[in-house]
Write an enzyme that holds these catalytic residues in place. Structure first.
Site, PDB file in Angstrom:
ATOM      1  N   GLU A 122      52.957   3.397  93.208  1.00 63.06           N
ATOM      2  CA  GLU A 122      54.342   3.261  93.861  1.00 63.06           C
ATOM      3  C   GLU A 122      55.528   2.744  92.470  1.00 63.06           C
ATOM      4  O   GLU A 122      56.689   2.804  92.745  1.00 63.06           O
ATOM      5  CB  GLU A 122      54.194   1.904  94.604  1.00 63.06           C
ATOM      6  CG  GLU A 122      55.832   1.864  95.247  1.00 63.06           C
ATOM      7  CD  GLU A 122      55.601   3.382  96.541  1.00 63.06           C
ATOM      8  OE1 GLU A 122      55.393   3.722  97.237  1.00 63.06           O
ATOM      9  OE2 GLU A 122      56.427   3.557  95.930  1.00 63.06           O
ATOM     10  N   VAL A 125      58.028   5.108  89.575  1.00 65.99           N
ATOM     11  CA  VAL A 125      59.410   5.879  90.032  1.00 65.99           C
ATOM     12  C   VAL A 125      60.330   4.674  91.150  1.00 65.99           C
ATOM     13  O   VAL A 125      59.453   4.117  92.204  1.00 65.99           O
ATOM     14  CB  VAL A 125      59.040   7.377  91.746  1.00 65.99           C
ATOM     15  CG1 VAL A 125      60.544   7.557  91.833  1.00 65.99           C
ATOM     16  CG2 VAL A 125      58.568   8.444  90.379  1.00 65.99           C
ATOM     17  N   GLY A 179      65.392  -6.100  79.449  1.00 70.65           N
ATOM     18  CA  GLY A 179      63.994  -5.147  79.751  1.00 70.65           C
ATOM     19  C   GLY A 179      64.069  -4.102  81.291  1.00 70.65           C
ATOM     20  O   GLY A 179      62.846  -4.092  81.057  1.00 70.65           O
ATOM     21  N   GLU A 182      62.933   1.715  78.269  1.00 67.78           N
ATOM     22  CA  GLU A 182      61.701   2.416  77.266  1.00 67.78           C
ATOM     23  C   GLU A 182      61.812   2.741  75.753  1.00 67.78           C
ATOM     24  O   GLU A 182      62.930   1.607  75.818  1.00 67.78           O
ATOM     25  CB  GLU A 182      62.200   3.884  78.021  1.00 67.78           C
ATOM     26  CG  GLU A 182      62.018   3.931  79.380  1.00 67.78           C
ATOM     27  CD  GLU A 182      60.494   3.798  80.120  1.00 67.78           C
ATOM     28  OE1 GLU A 182      59.051   3.169  79.703  1.00 67.78           O
ATOM     29  OE2 GLU A 182      60.426   3.148  81.267  1.00 67.78           O
ATOM     30  N   LYS A 197      59.735  11.029  86.138  1.00 69.43           N
ATOM     31  CA  LYS A 197      60.305  10.249  87.909  1.00 69.43           C
ATOM     32  C   LYS A 197      59.836  11.194  88.845  1.00 69.43           C
ATOM     33  O   LYS A 197      59.888  11.840  90.176  1.00 69.43           O
ATOM     34  CB  LYS A 197      61.306   9.515  88.066  1.00 69.43           C
ATOM     35  CG  LYS A 197      61.045   8.150  87.476  1.00 69.43           C
ATOM     36  CD  LYS A 197      61.772   7.293  87.440  1.00 69.43           C
ATOM     37  CE  LYS A 197      61.721   6.152  86.328  1.00 69.43           C
ATOM     38  NZ  LYS A 197      63.144   5.175  85.974  1.00 69.43           N
ATOM     39  N   GLY A 294      63.129  -3.120  86.026  1.00 66.78           N
ATOM     40  CA  GLY A 294      62.775  -4.713  86.096  1.00 66.78           C
ATOM     41  C   GLY A 294      61.064  -5.496  86.171  1.00 66.78           C
ATOM     42  O   GLY A 294      60.643  -4.562  86.535  1.00 66.78           O
TER      43      GLY A 294
HETATM   44  P1  NAP Z   1      56.759  -3.383  77.897  1.00 61.08           P
HETATM   45  O1  NAP Z   1      57.528  -4.821  77.585  1.00 61.08           O
HETATM   46  O2  NAP Z   1      57.074  -2.724  75.754  1.00 61.08           O
HETATM   47  O3  NAP Z   1      55.316  -4.270  77.577  1.00 61.08           O
HETATM   48  C1  NAP Z   1      54.128  -2.938  76.721  1.00 61.08           C
HETATM   49  C2  NAP Z   1      52.787  -3.935  76.776  1.00 61.08           C
HETATM   50  O4  NAP Z   1      51.697  -3.156  75.987  1.00 61.08           O
HETATM   51  C3  NAP Z   1      53.174  -4.930  75.311  1.00 61.08           C
HETATM   52  O5  NAP Z   1      52.413  -5.974  75.724  1.00 61.08           O
HETATM   53  C4  NAP Z   1      52.293  -3.847  74.602  1.00 61.08           C
HETATM   54  O6  NAP Z   1      51.627  -5.492  73.281  1.00 61.08           O
HETATM   55  C5  NAP Z   1      51.245  -3.224  75.329  1.00 61.08           C
HETATM   56  N1  NAP Z   1      51.327  -2.197  74.190  1.00 61.08           N
HETATM   57  C6  NAP Z   1      51.332  -1.239  74.014  1.00 61.08           C
HETATM   58  N2  NAP Z   1      51.122  -0.325  73.197  1.00 61.08           N
HETATM   59  C7  NAP Z   1      49.805  -0.795  73.291  1.00 61.08           C
HETATM   60  C8  NAP Z   1      48.834  -0.401  72.604  1.00 61.08           C
HETATM   61  N3  NAP Z   1      48.799   0.806  71.368  1.00 61.08           N
HETATM   62  N4  NAP Z   1      47.555  -1.270  72.587  1.00 61.08           N
HETATM   63  C9  NAP Z   1      47.449  -2.352  72.757  1.00 61.08           C
HETATM   64  N5  NAP Z   1      48.479  -2.776  73.844  1.00 61.08           N
HETATM   65  C10 NAP Z   1      49.908  -1.942  73.654  1.00 61.08           C
HETATM   66  O7  NAP Z   1      56.754  -2.226  78.278  1.00 61.08           O
HETATM   67  P2  NAP Z   1      57.297  -2.420  80.420  1.00 61.08           P
HETATM   68  O8  NAP Z   1      58.974  -2.289  80.128  1.00 61.08           O
HETATM   69  O9  NAP Z   1      56.577  -2.995  79.886  1.00 61.08           O
HETATM   70  O10 NAP Z   1      56.632  -1.532  80.628  1.00 61.08           O
HETATM   71  C11 NAP Z   1      55.245  -0.923  80.539  1.00 61.08           C
HETATM   72  C12 NAP Z   1      55.370   0.270  81.801  1.00 61.08           C
HETATM   73  O11 NAP Z   1      55.917   0.933  82.644  1.00 61.08           O
HETATM   74  C13 NAP Z   1      55.841   1.583  80.895  1.00 61.08           C
HETATM   75  O12 NAP Z   1      54.687   2.674  80.841  1.00 61.08           O
HETATM   76  C14 NAP Z   1      57.436   1.787  81.649  1.00 61.08           C
HETATM   77  O13 NAP Z   1      57.523   2.974  81.456  1.00 61.08           O
HETATM   78  C15 NAP Z   1      56.697   1.323  83.115  1.00 61.08           C
HETATM   79  N6  NAP Z   1      58.067   0.699  83.571  1.00 61.08           N
HETATM   80  C16 NAP Z   1      58.573  -0.282  83.172  1.00 61.08           C
HETATM   81  C17 NAP Z   1      59.250  -0.957  83.974  1.00 61.08           C
HETATM   82  C18 NAP Z   1      60.171  -1.720  83.597  1.00 61.08           C
HETATM   83  O14 NAP Z   1      62.058  -2.117  84.041  1.00 61.08           O
HETATM   84  N7  NAP Z   1      59.985  -2.592  82.057  1.00 61.08           N
HETATM   85  C19 NAP Z   1      59.683  -0.646  85.439  1.00 61.08           C
HETATM   86  C20 NAP Z   1      59.472   0.168  85.734  1.00 61.08           C
HETATM   87  C21 NAP Z   1      57.762   1.218  85.411  1.00 61.08           C
HETATM   88  P3  NAP Z   1      52.576  -6.654  72.978  1.00 61.08           P
HETATM   89  O15 NAP Z   1      52.831  -7.208  73.596  1.00 61.08           O
HETATM   90  O16 NAP Z   1      51.735  -7.020  71.347  1.00 61.08           O
HETATM   91  O17 NAP Z   1      53.818  -5.290  72.192  1.00 61.08           O
HETATM   92  N1  HSE Z   2      63.418   2.455  81.625  1.00 57.52           N
HETATM   93  C1  HSE Z   2      62.816   3.198  83.240  1.00 57.52           C
HETATM   94  C2  HSE Z   2      64.628   2.416  83.988  1.00 57.52           C
HETATM   95  C3  HSE Z   2      62.263   1.791  83.622  1.00 57.52           C
HETATM   96  O1  HSE Z   2      65.204   2.103  83.060  1.00 57.52           O
HETATM   97  O2  HSE Z   2      64.763   2.975  85.206  1.00 57.52           O
HETATM   98  C4  HSE Z   2      61.977   1.942  85.532  1.00 57.52           C
HETATM   99  O3  HSE Z   2      60.946   2.836  85.764  1.00 57.52           O
END
Ligand code: NAP
Ligand code: HSE
Length: 320
Positions: A122, A125, A179, A182, A197, A294
């Protein structure tokens, strides 16, 4: 009381809030007769300061995956998470993920697990604004005709900030600090995250095998302050819009910047909010709107998926 062991991949913006929200909802799991035990959290750097519940086992060793009952993937990327999740999925255990890049680009491998109900996504997207849930269930009773959506919080934030006079690079840095973006942010501003998405959504309403490569993509990198102000002067706003509609016997899927009238439903989305207009023959026009990026809002969908699994609901099953 049944103990469920959960492994978490990643403890960044999303992963940290997943851990905090699981802790905050402890009593809800207890009411369902379940004690959640976090068996490990995989990261790259164990020395980073993290806002996670005290005592959380943060490690660079994925060995803990072997012992857990559910995996929550919040690490990002395509090849590395796939390599880690595959043996796990093959053994019939469920995966909860927010990773739309992985879902969009490696559907050739993941589809069979989604059809089996083992994949919960969920959050991939519109983060915590539920769209995959309704599209994979009740909306199937209606004949889908078209959708139009704003699905990327980073682009939305940048374009909104540029309307206020901020320059592009400064606005992108702001989205990164919040945050939303990507790694690398080209995924956002190049339109690829929106295309990921859209491919995920298309598999619920158009074609269960919809290929990511079929989405035509254009990003917002070439949008200038002048373009934005010209649109404003004409009572319009520029948004990065995803569209999916019938095209002969197939489907046309596009992502591109568009000028929309200020009173268009896709223009009512504020800072990091996303919006989606869904059209079906029997259900009519539906509008979904809410936060789309977020940490905590994304965590809310992932912990919701965990609750669904605990209750016994299957994951998100695409069209056959
Ligand atoms: P982020 O802040 O960059 O966090 C990524 C985490 O994964 C970090 O803790 C990092 O470790 C760890 N990591 C990355 N590569 C790794 C590897 N090769 N081995 C071990 N650990 C690894 O990213 P995020 O914003 O949380 O996003 C995570 C996922 O959620 C992504 O797929 C993104 O598209 C999705 N998403 C994000 C959002 C958003 O608003 N941010 C919303 C929806 C979906 P370290 O902390 O040690 O660097
Ligand atoms: N990077 C993505 C955005 C995170 O800005 O919408 C949520 O999927």
């Amino acid at each position: 009381m049944r103990t469920v062991t959960v492994g978490v991949l990643g403890s960044g913006t999303v992963g940290q809030d997943v851990l905090n929200l699981i802790k905050r909802r402890e009593s809800v799991f207890t009411d369902l007769g379940v004690k959640i035990e976090i068996s490990g959290v995989l990261v790259r750097d164990v020395n980073k300061v993290r806002d996670v519940p005290p005592g959380t086992r943060v490690t660079t060793d994925p060995g803990f995956l072997q012992e857990c009952g559910v995996v929550i993937e919040a690490m990002g990327g395509v090849d590395r998470p796939l390599e880690m999740l595959l043996p796990y999925l093959r053994s019939g255990r469920p995966v909860i993920t927010a990773n739309k890049a992985l879902l969009a680009e490696r559907w050739d491998v993941l589809r069979e697990y989604a059809l089996a109900g083992s994949l919960y996504y969920e959050a991939s997207v519109m983060a915590g604004t539920p769209v995959i849930g309704p599209m994979s269930t009740v909306l199937r009773a209606s004949t889908f005709t078209r959708l139009q959506a704003v699905l990327n919080g980073t682009c939305l934030y940048i374009l909104n900030q540029m309307e206020e006079g901020r320059d592009y690079a400064d606005a992108l840095a702001g989205a990164q600090a919040l945050g939303y973006a990507e790694t690398p942010p080209t995924l956002d501003v190049g339109g690829f995250d929106t295309a990921h998405k859209l491919a995920v959504l298309a598999r619920f309403c158009a074609d269960g095998n919809f290929p990511y490569s079929a989405v035509q993509v254009e990003g917002i990198e070439d949008i200038t302050q002048k373009d934005i102000q010209d649109a404003r002067a004409a009572g319009e706003r520029i948004k990065l819009v995803a569209e999916l509609e019938r095209d002969g016997t197939g489907w046309r899927a596009t992502v591109a910047p568009q000028r929309l009238p200020e009173n268009h439903p896709l223009c009512n989305a504020g800072a990091s909010r996303n919006a989606l207009v869904y059209e079906g023959e029997e259900c009519g026009t539906l509008i979904f709107a809410g936060g789309g990026a977020g940490g905590m809002i994304t965590a809310s969908a992932m912990v919701g998926d965990l609750l669904d699994w605990v209750i016994g609901f299957p994951g998100h099953v695409p069209l056959h």
